[in-house]
Scaffold this motif. Sequence first.
Motif, PDB file in Angstrom:
ATOM      1  N   CYS A  46       0.850  -1.191   0.000  1.00  0.00           N
ATOM      2  CA  CYS A  46       0.000   0.000   0.000  1.00  0.00           C
ATOM      3  C   CYS A  46       0.882   1.236   0.000  1.00  0.00           C
ATOM      4  O   CYS A  46       1.699   1.424   0.915  1.00  0.00           O
ATOM      5  CB  CYS A  46      -0.920  -0.015   1.225  1.00  0.00           C
ATOM      6  SG  CYS A  46      -1.946  -1.500   1.317  1.00  0.00           S
ATOM      7  N   LEU A  47       0.721   2.077  -1.018  1.00  0.00           N
ATOM      8  CA  LEU A  47       1.587   3.227  -1.218  1.00  0.00           C
ATOM      9  C   LEU A  47       0.757   4.487  -1.378  1.00  0.00           C
ATOM     10  O   LEU A  47      -0.326   4.458  -1.967  1.00  0.00           O
ATOM     11  CB  LEU A  47       2.469   3.035  -2.456  1.00  0.00           C
ATOM     12  CG  LEU A  47       3.266   1.738  -2.597  1.00  0.00           C
ATOM     13  CD1 LEU A  47       2.450   0.691  -3.362  1.00  0.00           C
ATOM     14  CD2 LEU A  47       4.584   1.972  -3.322  1.00  0.00           C
ATOM     15  N   GLY A  48       1.285   5.614  -0.871  1.00  0.00           N
ATOM     16  CA  GLY A  48       0.578   6.871  -1.048  1.00  0.00           C
ATOM     17  C   GLY A  48       1.363   8.049  -0.534  1.00  0.00           C
ATOM     18  O   GLY A  48       2.413   7.897   0.098  1.00  0.00           O
ATOM     19  N   ASP A  49       0.834   9.249  -0.798  1.00  0.00           N
ATOM     20  CA  ASP A  49       1.441  10.462  -0.275  1.00  0.00           C
ATOM     21  C   ASP A  49       0.633  10.945   0.926  1.00  0.00           C
ATOM     22  O   ASP A  49      -0.181  10.206   1.485  1.00  0.00           O
ATOM     23  CB  ASP A  49       1.578  11.523  -1.368  1.00  0.00           C
ATOM     24  CG  ASP A  49       0.247  11.940  -1.991  1.00  0.00           C
ATOM     25  OD1 ASP A  49      -0.817  11.713  -1.362  1.00  0.00           O
ATOM     26  OD2 ASP A  49       0.249  12.502  -3.104  1.00  0.00           O
ATOM     27  N   GLU A  50       0.838  12.201   1.341  1.00  0.00           N
ATOM     28  CA  GLU A  50       0.151  12.719   2.529  1.00  0.00           C
ATOM     29  C   GLU A  50      -1.368  12.590   2.427  1.00  0.00           C
ATOM     30  O   GLU A  50      -2.045  12.299   3.418  1.00  0.00           O
ATOM     31  CB  GLU A  50       0.504  14.196   2.734  1.00  0.00           C
ATOM     32  CG  GLU A  50       1.833  14.452   3.388  1.00  0.00           C
ATOM     33  CD  GLU A  50       2.060  15.944   3.573  1.00  0.00           C
ATOM     34  OE1 GLU A  50       2.252  16.379   4.712  1.00  0.00           O
ATOM     35  OE2 GLU A  50       2.033  16.673   2.553  1.00  0.00           O
ATOM     36  N   THR A  51      -1.906  12.815   1.228  1.00  0.00           N
ATOM     37  CA  THR A  51      -3.360  12.791   1.083  1.00  0.00           C
ATOM     38  C   THR A  51      -3.928  11.388   1.299  1.00  0.00           C
ATOM     39  O   THR A  51      -5.127  11.239   1.559  1.00  0.00           O
ATOM     40  CB  THR A  51      -3.784  13.318  -0.296  1.00  0.00           C
ATOM     41  OG1 THR A  51      -3.238  12.470  -1.323  1.00  0.00           O
ATOM     42  CG2 THR A  51      -3.297  14.740  -0.500  1.00  0.00           C
ATOM     43  N   ALA A  52      -3.082  10.380   1.182  1.00  0.00           N
ATOM     44  CA  ALA A  52      -3.528   8.997   1.373  1.00  0.00           C
ATOM     45  C   ALA A  52      -3.313   8.509   2.801  1.00  0.00           C
ATOM     46  O   ALA A  52      -3.676   7.361   3.102  1.00  0.00           O
ATOM     47  CB  ALA A  52      -2.797   8.079   0.393  1.00  0.00           C
ATOM     48  N   ILE A  53      -2.740   9.323   3.668  1.00  0.00           N
ATOM     49  CA  ILE A  53      -2.466   8.877   5.031  1.00  0.00           C
ATOM     50  C   ILE A  53      -3.726   8.374   5.748  1.00  0.00           C
ATOM     51  O   ILE A  53      -3.675   7.352   6.442  1.00  0.00           O
ATOM     52  CB  ILE A  53      -1.749   9.978   5.826  1.00  0.00           C
ATOM     53  CG1 ILE A  53      -0.268  10.054   5.389  1.00  0.00           C
ATOM     54  CG2 ILE A  53      -1.838   9.744   7.325  1.00  0.00           C
ATOM     55  CD1 ILE A  53       0.532  11.146   6.071  1.00  0.00           C
ATOM     56  N   PRO A  54      -4.890   9.041   5.617  1.00  0.00           N
ATOM     57  CA  PRO A  54      -6.077   8.485   6.283  1.00  0.00           C
ATOM     58  C   PRO A  54      -6.407   7.066   5.826  1.00  0.00           C
ATOM     59  O   PRO A  54      -6.713   6.194   6.652  1.00  0.00           O
ATOM     60  CB  PRO A  54      -7.177   9.475   5.906  1.00  0.00           C
ATOM     61  CG  PRO A  54      -6.463  10.760   5.628  1.00  0.00           C
ATOM     62  CD  PRO A  54      -5.174  10.357   5.001  1.00  0.00           C
ATOM     63  N   ALA A  55      -6.344   6.813   4.524  1.00  0.00           N
ATOM     64  CA  ALA A  55      -6.628   5.469   4.024  1.00  0.00           C
ATOM     65  C   ALA A  55      -5.538   4.489   4.430  1.00  0.00           C
ATOM     66  O   ALA A  55      -5.821   3.327   4.763  1.00  0.00           O
ATOM     67  CB  ALA A  55      -6.778   5.496   2.502  1.00  0.00           C
ATOM     68  N   LEU A  56      -4.283   4.929   4.435  1.00  0.00           N
ATOM     69  CA  LEU A  56      -3.194   4.052   4.859  1.00  0.00           C
ATOM     70  C   LEU A  56      -3.330   3.704   6.342  1.00  0.00           C
ATOM     71  O   LEU A  56      -3.026   2.580   6.760  1.00  0.00           O
ATOM     72  CB  LEU A  56      -1.843   4.714   4.581  1.00  0.00           C
ATOM     73  CG  LEU A  56      -1.516   4.908   3.092  1.00  0.00           C
ATOM     74  CD1 LEU A  56      -0.258   5.761   2.932  1.00  0.00           C
ATOM     75  CD2 LEU A  56      -1.349   3.569   2.383  1.00  0.00           C
ATOM     76  N   GLY A  57      -3.799   4.660   7.137  1.00  0.00           N
ATOM     77  CA  GLY A  57      -4.068   4.369   8.538  1.00  0.00           C
ATOM     78  C   GLY A  57      -5.131   3.298   8.687  1.00  0.00           C
ATOM     79  O   GLY A  57      -5.041   2.408   9.544  1.00  0.00           O
ATOM     80  N   ARG A  58      -6.154   3.367   7.840  1.00  0.00           N
ATOM     81  CA  ARG A  58      -7.190   2.339   7.866  1.00  0.00           C
ATOM     82  C   ARG A  58      -6.639   0.991   7.430  1.00  0.00           C
ATOM     83  O   ARG A  58      -7.012  -0.056   7.988  1.00  0.00           O
ATOM     84  CB  ARG A  58      -8.381   2.758   6.997  1.00  0.00           C
ATOM     85  CG  ARG A  58      -9.202   3.892   7.580  1.00  0.00           C
ATOM     86  CD  ARG A  58     -10.519   4.089   6.852  1.00  0.00           C
ATOM     87  NE  ARG A  58     -11.357   2.882   6.886  1.00  0.00           N
ATOM     88  CZ  ARG A  58     -12.608   2.826   6.451  1.00  0.00           C
ATOM     89  NH1 ARG A  58     -13.172   3.912   5.934  1.00  0.00           N
ATOM     90  NH2 ARG A  58     -13.296   1.703   6.499  1.00  0.00           N
ATOM     91  N   TRP A  59      -5.754   0.974   6.441  1.00  0.00           N
ATOM     92  CA  TRP A  59      -5.120  -0.288   6.062  1.00  0.00           C
ATOM     93  C   TRP A  59      -4.418  -0.914   7.265  1.00  0.00           C
ATOM     94  O   TRP A  59      -4.519  -2.128   7.497  1.00  0.00           O
ATOM     95  CB  TRP A  59      -4.109  -0.064   4.939  1.00  0.00           C
ATOM     96  CG  TRP A  59      -4.648  -0.190   3.556  1.00  0.00           C
ATOM     97  CD1 TRP A  59      -4.796   0.795   2.626  1.00  0.00           C
ATOM     98  CD2 TRP A  59      -5.128  -1.389   2.930  1.00  0.00           C
ATOM     99  NE1 TRP A  59      -5.335   0.297   1.461  1.00  0.00           N
ATOM    100  CE2 TRP A  59      -5.539  -1.048   1.613  1.00  0.00           C
ATOM    101  CE3 TRP A  59      -5.237  -2.713   3.351  1.00  0.00           C
ATOM    102  CZ2 TRP A  59      -6.057  -1.987   0.726  1.00  0.00           C
ATOM    103  CZ3 TRP A  59      -5.758  -3.655   2.456  1.00  0.00           C
ATOM    104  CH2 TRP A  59      -6.155  -3.299   1.176  1.00  0.00           C
TER     105      TRP A  59
END
Length: 277
Positions: free
Chosen positions: A153-166
């Motif tokens: 799972c990869l992302g930038d700052e805007t994806a941090i909420p979704a990465l936290g859910r992962w």
Amino acid sequence: MPDPVSLARGRQLHPLHVRHAVVREVTPLGGRMRRVTLRLGPETPPVPWVRLAVGDHVKVAFPHPTTGELTLPTVVDDRPHLPEGVERPVARDYTVRAVDDGPDGQDLALDFVVHGSGPASTWARDASPGNTVGLLGPRGSMTEPSGAARYLCLGDETAIPALGRWLEEAPATAPLEVVVQVPGPESVIDLPARDGATVTWLVGTGESDLADHLHGLDPPPGPGDYVWAAGEARAMVAVRRAAREHGIGADGESALHVDGYWRRGVAGRDHHAPLED
């Protein structure tokens, strides 16, 4: 090896609701991240919470920047409707980070990246308890597959909420590798701890940084792995290309989901729009 069919995403539709929400609490998370917790009263239909629908999002409608008035549509035939001549409110999509249902209503947590002077960023920077916003959706939930051999799972700052859910919701039966690209070391923040997970922070703004990291994994992406990525659109094109070069998602959507949340130099990009090569 998991059955490839199990690596397809599921879909669940929800009726459209337009909701008023009041800021209950604002919490700095570090770096440029700020969590705004919104309260929905008990008379308001709750926002649905679906496990592993890490990309679930609501459209946040903001008060007019000059008048402070909040104009929201009504729902007609399951579609938003505004009277003729009424100006549409400025709205942006935000990931549903968490919900907490209680007897006094539902608390909904949204995480904002505060930067520049855009309408959402400015509102989040100045938000305080008692402020009101509108919420539309979510129209549906896309659930991530539960049968992968490994999750990348990869992302930038805007994806941090979704990465936290992962990190909170991914199946415990498979390794999870989370990669976050941030512009500077001050943007590295605490994420949920999880056994069997690794979190790697990439500091920099290169469009190919996430794709290069995917190429350099040991072992490399392979059959049975699931790749999920979200962030700046051009960087996501590079990630998608890298995943397909390793045979991930080469047959279409299965085993790969890439979402362009935003595009550098473009205000309010619709993340539902296809990624352009």
